[in-house]
Design a protein around this motif. Structure first.
Motif, PDB file in Angstrom:
ATOM      1  N   VAL A  72       0.854  -1.184   0.000  1.00  0.00           N
ATOM      2  CA  VAL A  72       0.000   0.000   0.000  1.00  0.00           C
ATOM      3  C   VAL A  72       0.894   1.241   0.000  1.00  0.00           C
ATOM      4  O   VAL A  72       1.884   1.301   0.733  1.00  0.00           O
ATOM      5  N   GLY A  73       0.590   2.189  -0.862  1.00  0.00           N
ATOM      6  CA  GLY A  73       1.412   3.391  -1.017  1.00  0.00           C
ATOM      7  C   GLY A  73       2.197   3.329  -2.317  1.00  0.00           C
ATOM      8  O   GLY A  73       1.896   2.542  -3.207  1.00  0.00           O
ATOM      9  N   ALA A  74       3.223   4.161  -2.415  1.00  0.00           N
ATOM     10  CA  ALA A  74       4.026   4.258  -3.635  1.00  0.00           C
ATOM     11  C   ALA A  74       5.068   3.146  -3.699  1.00  0.00           C
ATOM     12  O   ALA A  74       5.783   2.897  -2.734  1.00  0.00           O
ATOM     13  N   ASN A  75       5.136   2.480  -4.838  1.00  0.00           N
ATOM     14  CA  ASN A  75       6.116   1.426  -5.127  1.00  0.00           C
ATOM     15  C   ASN A  75       6.876   1.847  -6.372  1.00  0.00           C
ATOM     16  O   ASN A  75       6.275   1.974  -7.447  1.00  0.00           O
ATOM     17  N   THR A  76       8.178   2.095  -6.250  1.00  0.00           N
ATOM     18  CA  THR A  76       8.980   2.431  -7.424  1.00  0.00           C
ATOM     19  C   THR A  76       9.555   1.141  -7.981  1.00  0.00           C
ATOM     20  O   THR A  76      10.293   0.431  -7.296  1.00  0.00           O
TER      21      THR A  76
END
Length: 98
Positions: A72-76
């Motif tokens: 959950v959230g930003a995954n680069t």
């Protein structure tokens, strides 16, 4: 494959899916797809995630990476193509999971 003597040309690569550099999703994983080419040959395509996951993509000139788990959230997510001489090129995409 032995290194190509004097090869200083990095592979070119494109992430075809997802098409943009940012994606918003509710999915728990994603599979990236793309292409890579080189003046001699692409020998490997690898991927890594800002969450610590990593792996080797299937294929080289046409590759598939995944399924890559998403937190959950930003995954680069970064994909790197390498040739036999050690030259490499990378592309990344940020996948934000709600």
């Amino acid at each position: 494959t032995p290194p190509a003597v004097g090869d200083k040309t990095a592979p070119s690569m494109t992430i075809l899916y997802p098409a943009g550099t940012n994606l918003l999703t509710t999915a728990t994983s994603i599979t990236l797809q793309g292409t890579a080419s080189d003046n001699v040959a692409v020998t490997e395509v690898v991927w890594s995630s800002s969450t610590g996951a990593s792996g080797v993509a299937q294929g080289t000139t046409q590759w598939t990476a995944g399924p890559i788990p998403l937190q959950v959230g930003a995954n680069t997510l970064t994909v790197r193509a390498r040739d036999a001489a050690g030259n490499s090129r990378w592309r990344s995409v940020v996948v934000t999971r709600r």
